[in-house]
Design an enzyme around this catalytic site. Structure first.
Site, PDB file in Angstrom:
ATOM      1  N   LYS A  46       0.783  -1.201   0.000  1.00 50.81           N
ATOM      2  CA  LYS A  46       0.000   0.000   0.000  1.00 50.81           C
ATOM      3  C   LYS A  46       0.833   1.277   0.000  1.00 50.81           C
ATOM      4  O   LYS A  46       0.335   2.351  -0.326  1.00 50.81           O
ATOM      5  CB  LYS A  46      -0.906   0.010   1.256  1.00 50.81           C
ATOM      6  CG  LYS A  46      -1.879  -1.159   1.332  1.00 50.81           C
ATOM      7  CD  LYS A  46      -2.944  -0.929   2.398  1.00 50.81           C
ATOM      8  CE  LYS A  46      -2.606  -1.592   3.706  1.00 50.81           C
ATOM      9  NZ  LYS A  46      -2.444  -3.037   3.766  1.00 50.81           N
ATOM     10  N   GLY A  47       2.066   1.186   0.437  1.00 52.55           N
ATOM     11  CA  GLY A  47       2.844   2.386   0.751  1.00 52.55           C
ATOM     12  C   GLY A  47       3.021   3.385  -0.373  1.00 52.55           C
ATOM     13  O   GLY A  47       3.175   4.576  -0.129  1.00 52.55           O
ATOM     14  N   GLU A 102       7.603   2.642  -5.949  1.00 52.54           N
ATOM     15  CA  GLU A 102       7.696   2.230  -4.541  1.00 52.54           C
ATOM     16  C   GLU A 102       7.845   3.443  -3.634  1.00 52.54           C
ATOM     17  O   GLU A 102       8.376   4.478  -4.045  1.00 52.54           O
ATOM     18  CB  GLU A 102       8.931   1.330  -4.342  1.00 52.54           C
ATOM     19  CG  GLU A 102       8.668  -0.145  -4.548  1.00 52.54           C
ATOM     20  CD  GLU A 102       7.950  -0.792  -3.365  1.00 52.54           C
ATOM     21  OE1 GLU A 102       7.254  -0.073  -2.617  1.00 52.54           O
ATOM     22  OE2 GLU A 102       8.078  -2.011  -3.208  1.00 52.54           O
ATOM     23  N   ASP A 103       7.413   3.278  -2.406  1.00 56.65           N
ATOM     24  CA  ASP A 103       7.670   4.323  -1.416  1.00 56.65           C
ATOM     25  C   ASP A 103       9.080   4.198  -0.853  1.00 56.65           C
ATOM     26  O   ASP A 103       9.747   5.192  -0.606  1.00 56.65           O
ATOM     27  CB  ASP A 103       6.620   4.283  -0.285  1.00 56.65           C
ATOM     28  CG  ASP A 103       6.488   2.902   0.328  1.00 56.65           C
ATOM     29  OD1 ASP A 103       6.816   1.909  -0.344  1.00 56.65           O
ATOM     30  OD2 ASP A 103       6.063   2.807   1.491  1.00 56.65           O
ATOM     31  N   ASP A 106      14.426  -0.947   0.742  1.00 52.90           N
ATOM     32  CA  ASP A 106      15.088  -1.204   2.024  1.00 52.90           C
ATOM     33  C   ASP A 106      16.066  -2.365   1.848  1.00 52.90           C
ATOM     34  O   ASP A 106      17.154  -2.186   1.298  1.00 52.90           O
ATOM     35  CB  ASP A 106      13.983  -1.485   3.053  1.00 52.90           C
ATOM     36  CG  ASP A 106      14.453  -1.506   4.489  1.00 52.90           C
ATOM     37  OD1 ASP A 106      15.673  -1.508   4.728  1.00 52.90           O
ATOM     38  OD2 ASP A 106      13.617  -1.537   5.395  1.00 52.90           O
ATOM     39  N   LYS A 134      17.028   3.361   1.411  1.00 57.65           N
ATOM     40  CA  LYS A 134      17.884   3.122   2.587  1.00 57.65           C
ATOM     41  C   LYS A 134      18.995   2.171   2.154  1.00 57.65           C
ATOM     42  O   LYS A 134      18.925   0.960   2.413  1.00 57.65           O
ATOM     43  CB  LYS A 134      17.064   2.435   3.684  1.00 57.65           C
ATOM     44  CG  LYS A 134      16.383   3.330   4.669  1.00 57.65           C
ATOM     45  CD  LYS A 134      15.867   2.445   5.811  1.00 57.65           C
ATOM     46  CE  LYS A 134      14.784   3.108   6.591  1.00 57.65           C
ATOM     47  NZ  LYS A 134      14.232   2.214   7.635  1.00 57.65           N
ATOM     48  N   PHE A 155      13.460   4.661  11.208  1.00 59.53           N
ATOM     49  CA  PHE A 155      12.133   4.180  10.820  1.00 59.53           C
ATOM     50  C   PHE A 155      11.245   5.362  10.489  1.00 59.53           C
ATOM     51  O   PHE A 155      11.014   6.229  11.339  1.00 59.53           O
ATOM     52  CB  PHE A 155      11.505   3.327  11.919  1.00 59.53           C
ATOM     53  CG  PHE A 155      10.330   2.549  11.405  1.00 59.53           C
ATOM     54  CD1 PHE A 155      10.505   1.326  10.789  1.00 59.53           C
ATOM     55  CD2 PHE A 155       9.049   3.077  11.479  1.00 59.53           C
ATOM     56  CE1 PHE A 155       9.426   0.626  10.270  1.00 59.53           C
ATOM     57  CE2 PHE A 155       7.966   2.389  10.960  1.00 59.53           C
ATOM     58  CZ  PHE A 155       8.149   1.164  10.354  1.00 59.53           C
ATOM     59  N   VAL A 156      10.771   5.392   9.236  1.00 60.07           N
ATOM     60  CA  VAL A 156      10.015   6.557   8.786  1.00 60.07           C
ATOM     61  C   VAL A 156       8.551   6.211   8.524  1.00 60.07           C
ATOM     62  O   VAL A 156       8.218   5.088   8.140  1.00 60.07           O
ATOM     63  CB  VAL A 156      10.646   7.178   7.515  1.00 60.07           C
ATOM     64  CG1 VAL A 156      11.927   7.910   7.862  1.00 60.07           C
ATOM     65  CG2 VAL A 156      10.894   6.133   6.438  1.00 60.07           C
ATOM     66  N   ASP A 162       3.796   3.495   6.732  1.00 57.92           N
ATOM     67  CA  ASP A 162       3.070   3.203   7.970  1.00 57.92           C
ATOM     68  C   ASP A 162       3.948   2.636   9.065  1.00 57.92           C
ATOM     69  O   ASP A 162       5.069   2.176   8.824  1.00 57.92           O
ATOM     70  CB  ASP A 162       1.972   2.178   7.684  1.00 57.92           C
ATOM     71  CG  ASP A 162       2.535   0.761   7.521  1.00 57.92           C
ATOM     72  OD1 ASP A 162       3.461   0.579   6.704  1.00 57.92           O
ATOM     73  OD2 ASP A 162       2.077  -0.155   8.228  1.00 57.92           O
ATOM     74  N   ARG A 168      -0.056   6.713   7.705  1.00 56.19           N
ATOM     75  CA  ARG A 168       0.101   6.845   6.243  1.00 56.19           C
ATOM     76  C   ARG A 168      -0.388   8.202   5.743  1.00 56.19           C
ATOM     77  O   ARG A 168       0.051   8.698   4.719  1.00 56.19           O
ATOM     78  CB  ARG A 168      -0.680   5.749   5.511  1.00 56.19           C
ATOM     79  CG  ARG A 168      -0.163   4.336   5.735  1.00 56.19           C
ATOM     80  CD  ARG A 168      -0.860   3.373   4.779  1.00 56.19           C
ATOM     81  NE  ARG A 168      -0.693   1.971   5.140  1.00 56.19           N
ATOM     82  CZ  ARG A 168       0.317   1.210   4.773  1.00 56.19           C
ATOM     83  NH1 ARG A 168       1.300   1.707   4.053  1.00 56.19           N
ATOM     84  NH2 ARG A 168       0.379  -0.060   5.123  1.00 56.19           N
TER      85      ARG A 168
END
Ligand code: PRP
Length: 182
Positions: A46-47, A102-103, A106, A134, A155-156, A162, A168
């Site tokens: 969902k991001g 993508e958001d 990682d 990241k 952690f963002v 989220d 969100r």
């Protein structure tokens, strides 16, 4: 304006104005690179939905869009490396120039998984645009073709991202306090 709960006290890492400026730059760069073609944007739910909604309006191009639902196992902040599809693509990508949206990139497990499953459907090309990268957390040797911001290993949340499905809706990207993001 919705703000996070005071007791969660998250700090702004990327203010909304800075995000908007960078999204405009990414849109211009992508439009230049895909000039004369009609890329097929695939947002990873969902991001990515907030970023994708802003990015697509900065593309001076004909595009088509679709969404893929992806979830990593576990509800914590660490990707386990196991990825599953929760919503499949609606239309064929055969012969298409696919741009995955993508958001955050990682460990790289999700993008590697996407590269593998999408390539089975014979797209003409597959590239990745990610708002956040990241690199210090990378486990697999993958990279994004377009990156909004390199960020440190914090952690963002916000702008689509989220923590346990919350935050969100925040317009800025914020850092969770470490005791919150166990
Ligand atoms: C995030 C993000 C990517 C993935 C990246 O999704 O949207 O899909 O993690 O992490 P990786 O490079 O370590 O695989 P998340 O699992 O948080 O789900 P969401 O998009 O529904 O928030």
């Amino acid at each position: 304006m919705t703000e996070p709960n005071q007791d969660r006290a998250v700090q702004i890492l990327l203010p909304r104005e800075k995000i908007a400026q960078r999204v405009r730059e990414l849109g211009a760069e992508i439009a230049r690179d895909y000039r004369g073609r009609t890329p097929h944007l695939v947002g990873v739910l969902k991001g990515a939905w907030v970023f994708m909604a802003d990015l697509v309006r900065q593309l001076d191009l004909d595009v088509t869009v679709d969404f893929l639902g992806i979830a990593s196992y576990g509800a914590g902040t660490n990707s386990s490396g196991e990825v599953k599809i929760t919503k499949d693509l609606d239309v064929s990508i055969e012969g298409r120039d696919v741009l995955i949206v993508e958001d955050i990139l990682d460990t790289g497990h999700t993008f590697k998984f996407l590269q593998e499953i999408l390539s089975l459907h014979q797209p003409h090309s597959v590239k990745l645009v990610t708002l956040l990268d990241k690199t210090s957390r990378r486990v697999l040797p993958v990279h994004a073709d377009y990156v909004g911001f390199q960020i440190p290993d914090v952690f963002v949340v916000g702008y689509g991202l989220d923590f346990n499905q919350q935050y969100r809706q925040l317009p800025d990207v914020r850092v969770m306090r470490s005791q919150d993001s166990v």
